[in-house]
Design an enzyme around this catalytic site. Structure first.
Site, mmCIF file in Angstrom:
data_model
loop_
_atom_site.group_PDB
_atom_site.id
_atom_site.type_symbol
_atom_site.label_atom_id
_atom_site.label_comp_id
_atom_site.label_asym_id
_atom_site.label_seq_id
_atom_site.Cartn_x
_atom_site.Cartn_y
_atom_site.Cartn_z
ATOM 1 N N ASP A 23 0.886 -1.189 0.107
ATOM 2 C CA ASP A 23 -0.073 -0.054 -0.066
ATOM 3 C C ASP A 23 0.983 1.115 -0.017
ATOM 4 O O ASP A 23 2.078 1.271 0.417
ATOM 5 C CB ASP A 23 -0.916 0.109 1.069
ATOM 6 C CG ASP A 23 -1.808 -1.171 1.195
ATOM 7 O OD1 ASP A 23 -2.246 -1.452 0.306
ATOM 8 O OD2 ASP A 23 -2.288 -1.489 2.267
HETATM 9 N N1 URA Z 1 -1.133 -5.900 3.665
HETATM 10 C C1 URA Z 1 -1.545 -4.685 3.711
HETATM 11 O O1 URA Z 1 -2.673 -4.541 4.394
HETATM 12 N N2 URA Z 1 -1.192 -3.782 3.091
HETATM 13 C C2 URA Z 1 0.062 -3.928 2.652
HETATM 14 O O2 URA Z 1 0.581 -2.824 1.950
HETATM 15 C C3 URA Z 1 0.388 -5.229 2.579
HETATM 16 C C4 URA Z 1 -0.276 -6.269 2.940
#
Ligand code: URA
Length: 243
Positions: free
Chosen positions: A104
Site C-alpha cells: 500500500d
Molecule cells: N497487507 C496490507 O494490508 N497492506 C500491505 O501493503 C501489504 C499487506
C-alpha cells in the site's frame, strides 16, 4: 574507455552458470570466443564478442531482479493516474520491469521488481506457501484468543486466510499499542490491515520485513539492490517445496 572483463565472469553474469562452473567449462575446452578456442582462465573480453559454450551461442540473460526497500508515500504501480511517485521512479533501469505483488501507499518494506513472469507466478501462487513477514504497529493489545483466531485463518469478504504465524514483539501499555510480527502466505489487497480490522484492531504502521529468505539488510528506505544468481535460483527452488 572500453571495459574488459574476465571470460568466466562474463559467462557467470549472463546467468548461464556460476563463475566456478564457467572456469571448469573453459579449462575443459568447451568455450570459444569469436570461434577461437579459449582454455586460459585469465582471458579478457570486451563484451561484444560471440561467446560459444558447447557449440551454442551464449545469449545475455535480459532478466532483471531488483529488491527495493519501498518507502512510505510511494505507489506500487508502473504508472499512477494521479501522478504520484511510483516505485519505478526510484529505480534506474531500461527494462520493462514491474513489481511482484503490491504494498500500500502507506506501507514500507521489501518489494521485488522484475521482468521475469515465471518468478512472479511462483512468488504469488498460494500453493507455494511463500512466507511474507510483516511488522505491524496496531491499536490495542491482542488477547490469546485473538492471536489464535488470526493464526488459524480469518474470513475476509469471500476469502479465508491460510494459517499464519503471529508473534507479539512489544506492548506499549501507556499508548495502548502493540508491535506484532505476522507471517502470511497470500497477498490479497490490504490483507494484513483487513485481518487485524476483522478482530477490531487498526494497523497504524506497516512494514514488510521479509519475503522467503530475503530481507532488507543493508538498505535504507528508497534504496535497492539487484538479486544475485544464487538468490534467484534459491527463489526458484521454493517452487512447490512448501506445498
Ligand atoms: N497487507 C496490507 O494490508 N497492506 C500491505 O501493503 C501489504 C499487506
Amino acid at each position: 574507455m572500453i571495459s574488459v572483463e574476465r571470460l568466466q565472469k562474463v559467462i557467470a553474469n549472463s546467468g548461464y552458470c556460476s563463475r566456478r562452473k564457467a572456469e571448469e567449462l573453459i579449462i575443459a575446452g568447451k568455450v570459444r570466443v569469436d570461434n577461437i578456442l579459449i582454455t586460459e582462465l585469465g582471458y579478457k573480453v570486451k563484451g561484444n564478442e560471440m561467446i560459444m559454450i558447447d557449440g551454442k551461442i551464449l545469449t545475455k540473460d535480459d532478466k532483471e531482479y531488483i529488491l527495493l526497500y519501498k518507502p512510505r508515500g510511494v505507489v506500487t504501480t508502473t504508472d499512477d493516474d494521479k501522478k504520484r511517485k511510483t516505485v519505478l521512479d526510484l529505480i534506474n533501469t531500461n527494462k520493462r520491469v514491474y513489481p511482484i505483488g503490491r504494498l500500500d501507499y502507506d506501507t514500507s518494506g521489501l518489494l521485488i521488481i522484475t521482468n521475469d513472469g515465471n518468478l512472479t507466478n511462483l512468488l504469488l501462487h498460494p500453493k507455494n506457501n511463500i512466507d511474507k513477514v510483516y511488522l505491524a504497529k496496531i491499536s490495542g493489545i491482542l488477547s490469546g484468543k485473538e492471536i489464535k483466531k488470526l493464526e488459524s485463518g480469518i474470513l475476509l469478504d469471500d476469502f479465508k486466510t491460510s494459517p499464519c504465524k503471529v508473534k507479539v514483539k512489544k506492548i506499549d501499555k501507556k499508548n495502548m499499542t502493540s508491535l506484532v510480527m505476522i507471517t502470511i502466505h497470500e497477498g490479497k489487497n490490504h490483507q494484513v490491515k483487513k485481518m487485524f480490522s476483522a478482530i477490531n484492531h487498526d494497523v497504524i504502521k506497516l512494514k514488510r520485513e521479509k519475503i522467503a529468505f530475503l530481507d532488507l539488510q543493508g538498505l535504507k528506505p528508497g534504496e535497492y539492490r539487484h538479486l544475485n544468481i544464487k538468490e534467484v535460483k534459491k527463489l526458484y527452488a521454493l517452487n512447490n517445496k512448501n506445498a
